[in-house]
Design an enzyme around this catalytic site. Structure first.
Site, short mmCIF file in Angstrom:
data_model
loop_
_atom_site.label_atom_id
_atom_site.label_comp_id
_atom_site.label_asym_id
_atom_site.label_seq_id
_atom_site.Cartn_x
_atom_site.Cartn_y
_atom_site.Cartn_z
N GLU A 120 -6.59 -26.72 -47.83
CA GLU A 120 -7.44 -27.90 -47.86
C GLU A 120 -6.62 -29.17 -48.03
O GLU A 120 -6.90 -30.19 -47.42
CB GLU A 120 -8.37 -27.79 -49.08
CG GLU A 120 -9.68 -27.13 -48.81
CD GLU A 120 -10.66 -28.13 -48.27
OE1 GLU A 120 -10.63 -28.36 -47.04
OE2 GLU A 120 -11.44 -28.68 -49.04
N THR A 168 -13.08 -37.46 -45.06
CA THR A 168 -13.00 -37.32 -46.52
C THR A 168 -12.13 -38.43 -47.10
O THR A 168 -12.43 -38.98 -48.17
CB THR A 168 -12.43 -35.94 -46.88
OG1 THR A 168 -13.29 -34.96 -46.30
CG2 THR A 168 -12.40 -35.71 -48.38
N1 HSE Z 1 -15.34 -33.43 -53.90
C1 HSE Z 1 -14.79 -33.81 -52.63
C2 HSE Z 1 -15.26 -35.20 -52.30
C3 HSE Z 1 -15.31 -32.84 -51.60
O1 HSE Z 1 -16.46 -35.45 -52.41
O2 HSE Z 1 -14.46 -36.04 -51.92
C4 HSE Z 1 -14.68 -33.03 -50.28
O3 HSE Z 1 -13.48 -32.30 -50.23
#
Ligand code: HSE
Length: 285
Positions: A120, A168
């Protein structure tokens, strides 16, 4: 050849930013592996044209390296990239399970979480476990203090995915660096309510507990049509609505009887602002 199905996930659930995650019944990636002298990756399915097949640039290549498990890896994407439904995490989790078995590494699902999270990190820049943990373990997961708590849960949801994308990285740039004590207290209260709701399979508590006034408002601004879709879902009977992961997917928690109406309302609301979308009527599980 070995085949593994790895489910989509939804991280955060509003009040549990970078902590909560759930596995969803649909959509899912399918990962097929067979032993090979060196790792090769081929990708088909949803959004595959945006996913690099070079093992050095693909989440799954990092997983194969970490497990010292070279393989011919074929990924059939059911989870579209940049959706907020844990696309790269599903591939990484699927590959971790498949390669662990193919090479008899004997690691537990829990032990595979940090390995899949490394994959990831390659795409998001940071190694979050809040998507890979539920994809590997199922149910509802809490990532805290470097450990994971998992409970089985069964909650009806609709995951509505517009044809737009949010990266993201962009969604992390808008996260505030500080929050007031009032907002922290409010969020802790909602997060606790949500966690109790998961242990009771109670969609009312889970939906109510998703409220968050720290991160979610900043992110909804990146999703065209969000407010309209949220209101439509609530009017159709959803008990709570929030951004799924980093977006643009939107997650609505429902009572089982309202799921179909909620899905239809969300699709129509996106349509009313000129955005095509698809709705997965599914469940945490
Ligand atoms: N917790 C992470 C975010 C999830 O919301 O940025 C995405 O990888």
């Amino acid at each position: 050849m070995l085949t593994v199905r790895a489910p989509a996930t939804s991280a955060n659930l509003g009040s549990g930013f970078d902590v909560f995650g759930v596995a969803l019944g649909t959509p899912a990636d399918v990962v097929r592996v067979e032993r090979a002298p060196e790792t090769t990756i081929s990708v088909t399915g949803a959004g595959s044209q945006y996913i690099p097949e070079d093992p050095k640039k693909n989440t799954v290549g990092a997983v194969a390296d970490a497990l010292d498990a070279p393989a011919r890896i074929r990924i059939d994407k059911g989870v579209r990239p940049s959706s907020g439904l844990g696309s790269s995490a599903a591939s990484a989790a699927g590959a971790a399970v498949a390669l662990n078995e193919l090479y008899d590494r004997g690691l537990t699902r829990e032990e595979l979480v940090p390995i899949a999270a490394e994959g990831e990190a390659l795409v998001s820049g940071e190694a979050h476990s809040d998507n890979v943990a539920p994809s590997l373990l199922g149910g509802f997961t809490v990532v805290a203090d470097g450990g994971i708590t998992q409970v089985d849960a069964s909650i009806p949801v609709v995951a509505c995915l517009p044809e737009t994308t949010v990266s993201t990285r962009d969604a992390r740039d808008v996260v505030p660096e500080h929050a007031s004590l009032d907002d922290v207290v409010d969020t802790v209260g909602h997060a606790a309510t949500l966690a109790v709701g998961m242990t009771r399979d109670d969609p009312e508590l889970v939906g109510r507990g998703m409220a968050d006034r720290i991160v979610t408002p900043e992110r909804t601004a990146l999703i065209e049509g969000y407010e309209r879709v949220r209101e439509a879902a609530l009017e159709a009977g959803a008990t709570g609505v929030t951004v799924s992961g980093a977006g643009p997917g939107i997650l609505a928690v429902c009572r089982g009887s309202s799921r179909r109406d909620v899905a239809a309302a969300m699709l129509e609301a996106f349509d009313s602002v000129g955005i095509e979308s698809r709705a997965y009527q599914t469940a945490v599980g």
